[in-house]
Design a protein around this motif. Sequence first.
Motif, PDB file in Angstrom:
ATOM      1  N   ALA A 175      -2.917   3.589  -3.287  1.00  0.00           N
ATOM      2  CA  ALA A 175      -2.860   2.458  -4.211  1.00  0.00           C
ATOM      3  C   ALA A 175      -2.413   1.211  -3.464  1.00  0.00           C
ATOM      4  O   ALA A 175      -1.576   1.278  -2.562  1.00  0.00           O
ATOM      5  CB  ALA A 175      -1.900   2.746  -5.357  1.00  0.00           C
ATOM      6  N   ARG A 176      -3.006   0.101  -3.843  1.00  0.00           N
ATOM      7  CA  ARG A 176      -2.579  -1.228  -3.384  1.00  0.00           C
ATOM      8  C   ARG A 176      -2.092  -1.919  -4.643  1.00  0.00           C
ATOM      9  O   ARG A 176      -2.836  -2.031  -5.621  1.00  0.00           O
ATOM     10  CB  ARG A 176      -3.743  -1.969  -2.734  1.00  0.00           C
ATOM     11  CG  ARG A 176      -3.339  -3.281  -2.119  1.00  0.00           C
ATOM     12  CD  ARG A 176      -4.410  -3.922  -1.265  1.00  0.00           C
ATOM     13  NE  ARG A 176      -5.707  -3.920  -1.908  1.00  0.00           N
ATOM     14  CZ  ARG A 176      -6.839  -3.616  -1.305  1.00  0.00           C
ATOM     15  NH1 ARG A 176      -6.864  -3.263  -0.047  1.00  0.00           N
ATOM     16  NH2 ARG A 176      -7.975  -3.650  -1.958  1.00  0.00           N
ATOM     17  N   PHE A 177      -0.846  -2.381  -4.630  1.00  0.00           N
ATOM     18  CA  PHE A 177      -0.239  -2.861  -5.868  1.00  0.00           C
ATOM     19  C   PHE A 177       0.670  -4.064  -5.645  1.00  0.00           C
ATOM     20  O   PHE A 177       1.106  -4.351  -4.527  1.00  0.00           O
ATOM     21  CB  PHE A 177       0.541  -1.729  -6.544  1.00  0.00           C
ATOM     22  CG  PHE A 177       1.656  -1.168  -5.692  1.00  0.00           C
ATOM     23  CD1 PHE A 177       2.941  -1.669  -5.787  1.00  0.00           C
ATOM     24  CD2 PHE A 177       1.411  -0.136  -4.799  1.00  0.00           C
ATOM     25  CE1 PHE A 177       3.968  -1.160  -5.009  1.00  0.00           C
ATOM     26  CE2 PHE A 177       2.424   0.381  -4.012  1.00  0.00           C
ATOM     27  CZ  PHE A 177       3.707  -0.127  -4.114  1.00  0.00           C
ATOM     28  N   ASN A 193       0.841  -1.191   0.000  1.00  0.00           N
ATOM     29  CA  ASN A 193       0.000   0.000   0.000  1.00  0.00           C
ATOM     30  C   ASN A 193       0.877   1.242   0.000  1.00  0.00           C
ATOM     31  O   ASN A 193       1.945   1.243   0.618  1.00  0.00           O
ATOM     32  CB  ASN A 193      -0.901   0.040   1.238  1.00  0.00           C
ATOM     33  CG  ASN A 193      -1.938  -1.045   1.208  1.00  0.00           C
ATOM     34  OD1 ASN A 193      -2.660  -1.195   0.236  1.00  0.00           O
ATOM     35  ND2 ASN A 193      -2.016  -1.833   2.274  1.00  0.00           N
ATOM     36  N   VAL A 194       0.412   2.275  -0.670  1.00  0.00           N
ATOM     37  CA  VAL A 194       1.109   3.552  -0.663  1.00  0.00           C
ATOM     38  C   VAL A 194       0.082   4.678  -0.647  1.00  0.00           C
ATOM     39  O   VAL A 194      -0.978   4.562  -1.271  1.00  0.00           O
ATOM     40  CB  VAL A 194       2.075   3.688  -1.871  1.00  0.00           C
ATOM     41  CG1 VAL A 194       1.327   3.776  -3.176  1.00  0.00           C
ATOM     42  CG2 VAL A 194       2.995   4.877  -1.725  1.00  0.00           C
ATOM     43  N   ASP A 195       0.389   5.738   0.107  1.00  0.00           N
ATOM     44  CA  ASP A 195      -0.407   6.962   0.123  1.00  0.00           C
ATOM     45  C   ASP A 195       0.437   8.053  -0.502  1.00  0.00           C
ATOM     46  O   ASP A 195       1.595   8.260  -0.098  1.00  0.00           O
ATOM     47  CB  ASP A 195      -0.760   7.379   1.555  1.00  0.00           C
ATOM     48  CG  ASP A 195      -1.710   6.415   2.235  1.00  0.00           C
ATOM     49  OD1 ASP A 195      -2.494   5.749   1.529  1.00  0.00           O
ATOM     50  OD2 ASP A 195      -1.671   6.325   3.478  1.00  0.00           O
ATOM     51  N   LEU A 239       3.985   5.157  -9.802  1.00  0.00           N
ATOM     52  CA  LEU A 239       2.666   5.731  -9.509  1.00  0.00           C
ATOM     53  C   LEU A 239       2.739   7.257  -9.493  1.00  0.00           C
ATOM     54  O   LEU A 239       1.863   7.938 -10.037  1.00  0.00           O
ATOM     55  CB  LEU A 239       2.135   5.187  -8.180  1.00  0.00           C
ATOM     56  CG  LEU A 239       1.958   3.676  -8.115  1.00  0.00           C
ATOM     57  CD1 LEU A 239       1.586   3.234  -6.705  1.00  0.00           C
ATOM     58  CD2 LEU A 239       0.936   3.194  -9.120  1.00  0.00           C
ATOM     59  N   GLU A 240       3.783   7.799  -8.874  1.00  0.00           N
ATOM     60  CA  GLU A 240       3.954   9.249  -8.861  1.00  0.00           C
ATOM     61  C   GLU A 240       4.162   9.779 -10.281  1.00  0.00           C
ATOM     62  O   GLU A 240       3.625  10.831 -10.642  1.00  0.00           O
ATOM     63  CB  GLU A 240       5.126   9.635  -7.952  1.00  0.00           C
ATOM     64  CG  GLU A 240       4.805   9.468  -6.480  1.00  0.00           C
ATOM     65  CD  GLU A 240       5.970   9.804  -5.557  1.00  0.00           C
ATOM     66  OE1 GLU A 240       7.128   9.937  -6.039  1.00  0.00           O
ATOM     67  OE2 GLU A 240       5.721   9.929  -4.342  1.00  0.00           O
ATOM     68  N   ALA A 241       4.922   9.045 -11.090  1.00  0.00           N
ATOM     69  CA  ALA A 241       5.144   9.461 -12.482  1.00  0.00           C
ATOM     70  C   ALA A 241       3.826   9.475 -13.264  1.00  0.00           C
ATOM     71  O   ALA A 241       3.588  10.381 -14.077  1.00  0.00           O
ATOM     72  CB  ALA A 241       6.147   8.534 -13.161  1.00  0.00           C
ATOM     73  N   GLY A 284      -0.233  -3.638 -12.477  1.00  0.00           N
ATOM     74  CA  GLY A 284       0.098  -4.114 -11.137  1.00  0.00           C
ATOM     75  C   GLY A 284      -0.746  -3.490 -10.045  1.00  0.00           C
ATOM     76  O   GLY A 284      -0.759  -3.977  -8.916  1.00  0.00           O
ATOM     77  N   VAL A 285      -1.465  -2.393 -10.361  1.00  0.00           N
ATOM     78  CA  VAL A 285      -2.318  -1.758  -9.351  1.00  0.00           C
ATOM     79  C   VAL A 285      -3.611  -2.558  -9.240  1.00  0.00           C
ATOM     80  O   VAL A 285      -4.313  -2.763 -10.222  1.00  0.00           O
ATOM     81  CB  VAL A 285      -2.606  -0.285  -9.700  1.00  0.00           C
ATOM     82  CG1 VAL A 285      -3.634   0.305  -8.736  1.00  0.00           C
ATOM     83  CG2 VAL A 285      -1.328   0.522  -9.666  1.00  0.00           C
TER      84      VAL A 285
END
Length: 192
Positions: free
Chosen positions: A161-163, A120-122, A173-175, A146-147
């Motif tokens: 995102a959960r990936f 997970n990422v915020d 994801l940031e890109a 992959g997400v």
Amino acid sequence: MRCFILLITVAVTCLSAAALQAADDVPVERAQLTLRVTGLFAPDREADLRELMMLIPDVALVSVDYLQAEAVFEYEPNKAFDKAKPDKIPERIDNAIRTNSRGTFGAKPLSGLAKDKLQNVDISVVGLDCKGCALAAYESVAKVDGVERATASFKTGLVTARFDPAKTDRAALEAALVKARVELKKPLETTP
């Protein structure tokens, strides 16, 4: 002779009505299918999905699990989707949802990857000030290979995102967000 024809017509009509009534009394077999739902990026989108499903004949929305972005759909196999083969039903549901939502919702088969294998990422963002902006940010992340699950909130300024870490990472994801012209929130600089 006319009386005889009239009598036969009445008899056939009665028998037909009785046959239709008997057919109505036969329990209808219904099937259920759990699918991942794309476009479910915020809790209030669940109400949008429920409203959308009212437009799709022969398919009912049984339940929604917002946290997992999954929904259970119910349909009559012999009636829905022109008697499509079972392996084609997810695609047909997806097509119906995409068409009726103008592409803002979709449905995919469940992932084969175990949930404990996902990361997970915020990501803090700025400039999400409406549902449309949140949808654009969500879609930019959700389309990254992959997400498995993403959310975007203009209220909190977060894209989550959960990936699958074997397929993507935070930098990708940031890109994707930057490419979609979503401004990333700069971390606060601290002075010593």
